[in-house]
Each structure stands twice: as structure tokens, then as C-alpha cells.
Design an enzyme around this catalytic site. Structure first.
Site, PDB file in Angstrom:
ATOM      1  CG  ASP A  62      10.586   7.278 -15.915  1.00  0.00           C
ATOM      2  OD1 ASP A  62      10.565   6.819 -14.754  1.00  0.00           O
ATOM      3  OD2 ASP A  62       9.747   8.103 -16.335  1.00  0.00           O
ATOM      4  CG  HIS A 114      11.365  -0.746  -7.835  1.00  0.00           C
ATOM      5  ND1 HIS A 114      11.121  -1.783  -8.701  1.00  0.00           N
ATOM      6  CD2 HIS A 114      11.512  -1.320  -6.612  1.00  0.00           C
ATOM      7  CE1 HIS A 114      11.146  -2.934  -8.043  1.00  0.00           C
ATOM      8  NE2 HIS A 114      11.376  -2.671  -6.767  1.00  0.00           N
ATOM      9  CD  GLU A 121      14.110  -0.055  -4.149  1.00  0.00           C
ATOM     10  OE1 GLU A 121      13.378  -0.496  -3.243  1.00  0.00           O
ATOM     11  OE2 GLU A 121      15.026  -0.734  -4.659  1.00  0.00           O
TER      12      GLU A 121
END
Length: 490
Positions: A460, A409, A469
């Protein structure tokens, strides 16, 4: 008479460690994966490579005019109007403090990576100095509109959201962010003391002024700036922990009695089982305990006790343990970005064990005697887990090992570089890439993601920001333990 070990129930992936401490006079064993214990033949992952990549990651987070030696070539100049390497100074300053602490404690083990650490630190401190010195009576603490920024999926080079500037002052105080900024400047001043004395003096002089501001004008920046920083980077723990943390760093940098007196005036603090960019108590206790453990200075005995109480809350099977572990052996604190807590706590485990070894110190958790290697074994287990010794057989550091997260992310990583697509994407232009199941366009080498769930599973998925993130403060705390194990792997 030879005592029998107290029976322990360990998961299948664990074995019993060698008994090095006792409970009620009998051998007491902690559960660790036996092949991961120091002294066994298992060498562990390539810590030197991981250390190098953990520092390379910070190049991917740069904002501003990039230097000619930029290695992550898919990044270009960005944010030239604000110069921030992070939109929020509070977690960024913590990142800088932890990178500096890593360099101070483990610099001799880092080899050529020490210079890379200094470069990453200076990128941040140059900006923090601007924030602290630009306007008398003000400390700038953030750039951008966090709510607007989160609605966009665009490259940092294309940012077109409002670049609002936020500050704290006497009438709108922010003791937490100011004291953390002071900590970062004070810690980094010691990093540069010998290699750049003039810069070091500037950092320390500014740290003193910012710390005085934090002390004189009390208040939480979350109250002063509200929606500008919440819910993304609220200061949930209040500001007393930052005052303690900032004063502890100023005391270490100056040895000035004023800061010790101020620390004592704060009285006792919380007894947490966590350490993060928001809650600094445990870090302050370990930092202050250094003088008690290494120099037998009774002025710091209270903080040594607090540091050891914290360790007892972390160790598995300690009578006062409040820390959960996954079946695979990973500390599990909170569902969102759990690895930020793992790396920060692992830093404290490693560093306190380092102090203990230097002075042949031990302590007790209840009736259990804790030797330094107990902390080191647990620290190594966490480091190895993050680097791929886990049920998923996946490294949670991008670009390390044969299997690692491919769909993190991260806007810049997920979108085609300007070198490939020069046309600006604008605010919503990147959501097609956000939604695709394809791997990210660019590898953000060294980034550590939020990590697996409580069942050791990692899907994932780019939209699973709780786990996928990365963040600078996850990496910064990991540098120290990596450097420690580099030194032990020779």
C-alpha cells in the site's frame, strides 16, 4: 471397485474440490478452497455492492464537462480542449469493448447497474466517434504528451502539459488501435440496439469504416507513433490479434459473411495463456467459439478448440497448465498490474462456462474431463480474492470492505480537490502529496489496483505503481464476473 482419488499436494489454504472429471479413467481433483465452492454454505462477498462500485469508478476517470449527476463530487471539469476520458485510445477502446461485452452477456443479471454501464460506455463511445469521424482518412488515437504527463503530479483539472494530438492514417497505419476501436464501436452498437437505435446505427456504421481502414492499411501504431505511445502503451503482440478481434465483433454485430471470410483468411493465431488490452487472441477465440458451442456451427470449431486450449493453460493441475498461482490462490501472470490479467482471464472463464452450461458442453484437458463448474469455481476464487478473501484480508477494490488500499497511485485521488483547494497546483505542485505516507485525500470508489505480489503481500505505497495503480481495463473486465455472481447469489 471404488477408485481412490489421485493424491494432490495443495497449500494449507486449499482443499480438494469434488471430483467431477477423470484422468485415465480415475477420479482427478483440482485444488480449490473448499469453503469457496459453489453449492457450499459460504455466500461470498457482497457482489451487488462490488458491481455498483466497479461502475462508479468510471466517473472518477471522466475528462471533459461533467454532468449534473456526477456522484464522485471531488472531480470537476477537465481536459475541455481534448475531451478524452483516457490519454491513450488503445487501452481505452479495449475498456469500452469489455464493458460492452459484459453488458451483452450479463445485462439481465445487472439490474439497475445496466444503465450505469451504458452511461460509462457512452461516455467513451462519444469520444471514439469524434476520433473516427473528425477528419476523413484519419483516426485520432491519443491526446497529450505521455512522457511529459508522467513527469507531473497534478490534478486532471490543472493539466498544463502539451495536449498533442496523435493520429494514424494510410501513410502512418495503426491496424491494432483501429481494429480495437472498431471492436469497441461494434460491441457497443449492440448494447444500444434496442434502447437507442439511431445511436446504435451510427456506432455500427463507423465501426465498419474503421475496420476497413485497419484491414486496408496494415501496420502497428507503435511503429507509426513510436515514442508517443511507447513504452507506456506499445502494441507488443502485433496487430493480427486486433484484426481477428475486431472482425469477430463486426461479425457478431452484422452476421456478414465478409467478416467470417476475413477471419478465416488470417489463418491460425497464437496460443496464448494471457488476455489483456494488448493481446486479444484468447478473447477472440472465446467470442468466436460462442457459435460453435451454442449453435454447433462447424465454421467456428477451430476457435472453440483454441478457446479450450487456453482454458487448459489456465486451470491449475491441468496437464498443459502454464499459469502460476500464489499460496492464497490468486493467478499470478506478471509483476506489473497483475490484476489486469486476473480480471480479463476471469471474464473469459466465466463466459465460456456460461456457454458450456447453456449447451451441456464439456471438454478435455489431456485425459481430464472439464465441466463448466470447474471454470466457475476458479473464477469465483479470483473474484473473492480480489474482494478480500485473501491472506491480507484486504479488498483490492477501493472503498469495498473494511480494509482496502488507501494510498493508490492516482493523481486526482491523492491531491486535495478543487472544492478544498481552488489554486492550481501546476505540474510539480503535487509531489509533496505524492511522497506523504498519509492516505489519499479522496476515495476513488470502485478502483481496482494492480494487486499483491507473488507472495500475496501488498505494501500500500503510492510510489509502487506496479501494484497500487488502478486502470479502467482492470475494472471493465471485472464487471461481467461480478454480474454473474450477483445472479447466482439470490
Amino acid at each position: 471397485m471404488k477408485h481412490q482419488a489421485i493424491p494432490q499436494k495443495c497449500s494449507e489454504s486449499f482443499a480438494l474440490a469434488k471430483a467431477t472429471f477423470t484422468r485415465n479413467g480415475f477420479p482427478f481433483l483440482l485444488c480449490f478452497p473448499s469453503r469457496l465452492l459453489l453449492g457450499n454454505t459460504y455466500a461470498g462477498p457482497n457482489y451487488r455492492e462490488a458491481l455498483s462500485k466497479s461502475l462508479l469508478f468510471f466517473q472518477g476517470q471522466r475528462s471533459g464537462r461533467l454532468p449534473g449527476d456526477q456522484k464522485l463530487s471531488w472531480r470537476f471539469n477537465s481536459g475541455l480542449s481534448d475531451g478524452s476520458s483516457a490519454h491513450f485510445n488503445f487501452p481505452m477502446a479495449f475498456t469500452t469493448t469489455m464493458l460492452s461485452w459484459s453488458s451483452l452477456e450479463y445485462g439481465k443479471k445487472m439490474g439497475p447497474e445496466l444503465q450505469n454501464a451504458r452511461v460509462a460506455i457512452r461516455w467513451a463511445t462519444d469520444y471514439l466517434l469524434k476520433c473516427a469521424r473528425a477528419t476523413p482518412g484519419k483516426l485520432y488515437v491519443g491526446v497529450g504528451d505521455p512522457n511529459g504527463d508522467h513527469k507531473c503530479w497534478e490534478r486532471p483539472e490543472d493539466m498544463d502539459t502539451p495536449r498533442t494530438v496523435y493520429s494514424v492514417s494510410a501513410s502512418n497505419p495503426g491496424s491494432d488501435v483501429a481494429a480495437e476501436t472498431a471492436a469497441a464501436l461494434a460491441a457497443s452498437s449492440m448494447v444500444f440496439r434496442k434502447v437507442d437505435p439511431k445511436y446504435s446505427r451510427l456506432l455500427l456504421a463507423t465501426a465498419k469504416k474503421v475496420m476497413q481502414f485497419a484491414i486496408q492499411y496494415r501496420g502497428a501504431y507503435s511503429d507509426s507513433l513510436s515514442s508517443a505511445v511507447c513504452p507506456f502503451y506499445c502494441s507488443y503482440s502485433g496487430y493480427k490479434d486486433e484484426l481477428l478481434w475486431g472482425a469477430a465483433w463486426l461479425h457478431r454485430a452484422t452476421n456478414n459473411q465478409y467478416y467470417l471470410n476475413f477471419i478465416k483468411s488470417l489463418g491460425g493465431g497464437d496460443q496464448p495463456d494471457i488476455f489483456s488490452w494488448d493481446n486479444k487472441y484468447a478473447g477472440a477465440y472465446v467470442l468466436l467459439s460462442r457459435r460453435a458451442v451454442l449453435n454447433k456451427d462447424n465454421n467456428f470449431e477451430l476457435y472453440k478448440q483454441a478457446a479450450e486450449n487456453f482454458m487448459c493453460k489456465i486451470l491449475p493441475n491441468s496437464p498443459s497448465s502454464s499459469t502460476k498461482y500464489t499460496q492464497g490462490g490468486l493467478m499470478y501472470k506478471l509483476p506489473q498490474s497483475n490484476l489486469q490479467y486476473v480480471t480479463s482471464i476471469t471474464f473469459l472463464l466465466t463466459t465460456y462456462a456460461k456457454y458450456m452450461k447453456s449447451s451441456k458442453h464439456t471438454f478435455n484437458c489431456g485425459n481430464s474431463l472439464i465441466a463448466p463448474n470447474v471454470l466457475i469455481n476458479l473464477s469465483k476464487r479470483q473474484v473473492d480474492y480480489i474482494l478480500g478473501v485473501n491472506p491480507m484480508k484486504m479488498s483490492y477494490m477501493v472503498g469495498f470492505g473494511s480494509s482496502f488500499p488507501k494510498r493508490i497511485h492516482h493523481r486526482g485521488s491523492s491531491l486535495l480537490s478543487r472544492a478544498v483547494r481552488s489554486i492550481s497546483l501546476r505540474c510539480s505542485g503535487g509531489f509533496q502529496s505524492f511522497r506523504t505516507p498519509n492516505p489519499n485525500a479522496n476515495i476513488l470508489t470502485g478502483a481496482i489496483v494492480g494487486g499483491p505480489d507473488r507472495n500475496d503481500q501488498y505494501p500500500d505505497q503510492r510510489d509502487d505503481y506496479r501494484r497500487s495503480e488502478p486502470a479502467t481495463y482492470i475494472n471493465a473486465a471485472f464487471v461481467g464476473p461480478l454480474a454473474y455472481f450477483v445472479g447466482k447469489s439470490h
